[in-house]
Scaffold this motif. Sequence first.
Motif, PDB file in Angstrom:
ATOM      1  N   ASP A  68      40.206  34.786  46.831  1.00 48.57           N
ATOM      2  CA  ASP A  68      40.446  36.104  46.224  1.00 48.57           C
ATOM      3  C   ASP A  68      39.068  36.757  46.076  1.00 48.57           C
ATOM      4  O   ASP A  68      38.320  36.455  45.143  1.00 48.57           O
ATOM      5  CB  ASP A  68      41.132  35.927  44.867  1.00 48.57           C
ATOM      6  N   SER A  69      38.742  37.635  47.003  1.00 50.72           N
ATOM      7  CA  SER A  69      37.384  38.196  47.056  1.00 50.72           C
ATOM      8  C   SER A  69      37.010  38.940  45.781  1.00 50.72           C
ATOM      9  O   SER A  69      35.876  38.833  45.294  1.00 50.72           O
ATOM     10  CB  SER A  69      37.252  39.131  48.253  1.00 50.72           C
ATOM     11  N   SER A  70      37.956  39.697  45.221  1.00 50.89           N
ATOM     12  CA  SER A  70      37.635  40.465  44.018  1.00 50.89           C
ATOM     13  C   SER A  70      37.323  39.525  42.845  1.00 50.89           C
ATOM     14  O   SER A  70      36.388  39.775  42.076  1.00 50.89           O
ATOM     15  CB  SER A  70      38.781  41.403  43.659  1.00 50.89           C
ATOM     16  N   LYS A  71      38.105  38.451  42.720  1.00 49.86           N
ATOM     17  CA  LYS A  71      37.846  37.476  41.652  1.00 49.86           C
ATOM     18  C   LYS A  71      36.503  36.793  41.869  1.00 49.86           C
ATOM     19  O   LYS A  71      35.721  36.609  40.929  1.00 49.86           O
ATOM     20  CB  LYS A  71      38.972  36.437  41.609  1.00 49.86           C
ATOM     21  N   PHE A  72      36.227  36.422  43.113  1.00 51.28           N
ATOM     22  CA  PHE A  72      34.977  35.724  43.423  1.00 51.28           C
ATOM     23  C   PHE A  72      33.766  36.587  43.058  1.00 51.28           C
ATOM     24  O   PHE A  72      32.798  36.090  42.480  1.00 51.28           O
ATOM     25  CB  PHE A  72      34.945  35.357  44.908  1.00 51.28           C
ATOM     26  N   HIS A  73      33.822  37.876  43.368  1.00 50.39           N
ATOM     27  CA  HIS A  73      32.663  38.739  43.133  1.00 50.39           C
ATOM     28  C   HIS A  73      32.468  39.067  41.654  1.00 50.39           C
ATOM     29  O   HIS A  73      31.418  39.605  41.275  1.00 50.39           O
ATOM     30  CB  HIS A  73      32.788  40.020  43.958  1.00 50.39           C
ATOM     31  N   GLN A  74      33.451  38.732  40.824  1.00 54.11           N
ATOM     32  CA  GLN A  74      33.291  38.914  39.377  1.00 54.11           C
ATOM     33  C   GLN A  74      32.529  37.757  38.734  1.00 54.11           C
ATOM     34  O   GLN A  74      32.095  37.853  37.585  1.00 54.11           O
ATOM     35  CB  GLN A  74      34.663  39.043  38.712  1.00 54.11           C
ATOM     36  N   LEU A  75      32.359  36.660  39.476  1.00 53.84           N
ATOM     37  CA  LEU A  75      31.674  35.488  38.931  1.00 53.84           C
ATOM     38  C   LEU A  75      30.170  35.704  38.992  1.00 53.84           C
ATOM     39  O   LEU A  75      29.623  36.006  40.064  1.00 53.84           O
ATOM     40  CB  LEU A  75      32.087  34.233  39.711  1.00 53.84           C
ATOM     41  N   ASP A 104      29.750  28.864  38.341  1.00 58.84           N
ATOM     42  CA  ASP A 104      31.114  29.382  38.394  1.00 58.84           C
ATOM     43  C   ASP A 104      31.547  29.679  39.828  1.00 58.84           C
ATOM     44  O   ASP A 104      32.695  29.445  40.205  1.00 58.84           O
ATOM     45  CB  ASP A 104      31.244  30.641  37.536  1.00 58.84           C
ATOM     46  N   ARG A 105      30.638  30.198  40.637  1.00 62.17           N
ATOM     47  CA  ARG A 105      30.972  30.506  42.026  1.00 62.17           C
ATOM     48  C   ARG A 105      31.280  29.231  42.810  1.00 62.17           C
ATOM     49  O   ARG A 105      32.281  29.143  43.528  1.00 62.17           O
ATOM     50  CB  ARG A 105      29.826  31.285  42.694  1.00 62.17           C
ATOM     51  N   TYR A 119      34.585  27.623  41.606  1.00 60.83           N
ATOM     52  CA  TYR A 119      35.771  28.333  42.119  1.00 60.83           C
ATOM     53  C   TYR A 119      36.043  27.939  43.571  1.00 60.83           C
ATOM     54  O   TYR A 119      37.185  27.619  43.940  1.00 60.83           O
ATOM     55  CB  TYR A 119      35.545  29.834  42.005  1.00 60.83           C
TER      56      TYR A 119
END
Length: 447
Positions: free
Chosen positions: A287-294, A299-300, A303
Motif C-alpha cells: 500500500d504505497s500511501s501507507k508506506f510513504h506515511q512511515l 517502521d518502513r 512494514y
Amino acid sequence: MHWEQLLSLKRQGDKGKRLRKEQDDTRLGFEVDYDRIIFSSAFRSLQDKTQVIPLSKTDFVHTRLTHSLEVSVVGRSIGRLVGKKIIEKYPHLQEIHGYQANDFGAIVAAASLSHDIGNPPFGHSGEKAIGEYFKIGNGKQFKDQLSPKEWQDLIDFEGNANGLYVLTGTRPGVSGGLRLTYATLGAFMKYPKESLPKKPTPNISDKKYGFFQADKLFFQEVAEELGMIKKTGTDIAFQRHPLAFLVEAADDICYTIIDFEDGINLGLVSEDFALEYLINLVKDSIDSSKFHQLTTKEDRISYLRALAIGSLINDAVKVFIENEEAILRGEFHSALTDKSKYKVQMDDIIKLSVKNIYQSREVVEKEVVGYQIIQTLLDKFITAFNNKFNGEASNYDNLLLKMLPEKFHEEKDDLYKRLLHICHYVSLLTDGNALELFETINGRKKL
C-alpha cells in the motif's frame, strides 16, 4: 503415504492407539508437544545461542530462541492454511478420524519450534568446529576404532541429527526424551537418512543426515509407524514426511527475511538497498500511501518485512497443495521455496546477506573464537572421559569431569557413544557458557 497415518498421535512407549476423535480439544496431543518443547532446558538455552551475530550485545539481534519462536509462528500459519485445503480434499480425515485443519498448524508449529534445538554454540561454524576436531584435529586418532557410519556422524556433526537426540534421547529414568508425538517427530526430520552415503542424490532430503547411528532404531520405528516411504537399498533412508516441507519453508522464509532485517538494523545493509530488495518481493501487495506515511527506517522495514512474510507464506501453501499428491508418493524432491514465484527475489536477498552479514568481519572474528573454544572443550573433556573409562584418570581429569552436569555423568562402555556423549554436552552449551568454561579451563577466569 496416507494422512491418517502421517498424523499419528503415538508417543514412544505407547502400548495402544491414540485416536484423534478421542482427544480433548482443550489439551490436544500436538499442542502438548509444543508445551514440552517450550519448557525444556534445551529450548531455553537457545536464548544465548547465535542466529547471525555470535555473542552480540545488541538487543534487537535475533538469537536461536527468537528465531525459533518466529519460525513456529510462520509454520503454524502455513500448517493451518494447508490443513484447511487437505481437510476439504479428504473430508474423511475430519468425518471419520476427527482431524481438524488446526491440527496441521499445531504439528508444524511444534516441529518448527524445535528445528534448531540441536544446534551447537556459535552458529553453523559450531557444527563445523566439532566435525573438524575429528576430521583434522586431535580426534582423528579414533577413526580406526569406529565404523564408517559412526565416523561420518562425527566428522560431519549435524545439528538436525543432534536435535533428534535432544528430543528423543533416553537416559536412566527418562525414557524417550520429551516423548513427542510421532507426527511432530516426522515433521521435524528434514533429512530422514543416515550419514552415509553422503549426498547420494541432489534431492533436498539427501542434502544432510537426520539421525546418529546411536538413534537409528528409534528413528526407524517412527518412520515406519508414520508410513514414510523407505528408499531402496541396504542403507536407512526414507522419503520425507510431507509436513517436513512446511517446517523447512517456515525456516527458509524467516532466515531469508529476518536475518536480512538484522543486517539492516546493524548497519551491515544500507536502507536504500534493503528497501529496493524488499519492495521487489512485495510490489503486488504494498500500500504505497501507507508506506510513504512511515517516517522511521524501523517502521518502513518492519512494514515490508510483514508483507514479505505474508506473501511467502501464501506462496508456500500454493506450491505444497499443487504438489501434494506427488509429495505423498515420495516424488517431490525440492524445497517449496525453490519452486516459489519469488525465488529470484529471495536469492537476491540471500546473496546480499551472505556478502554483507554472514561474511562480515564481526561475524568472522567471533566464529574464529568459537572454533578455538569448541575444539578445546572437546579435547579436554573427551580426554578426561576416556581416561576415566580406561582407569587412567588424573586428578585434573577428575576435576574436569566434576564440571559436567549431573545428567552427563552416565558411563558409556562404547567408544562411539562416549565421543558422541561429549559432543552432545558441548553442543548444548550456550555461547556464553562455552566462553566461560573455556576461560576457566585456560586459567583466565577471575576468582
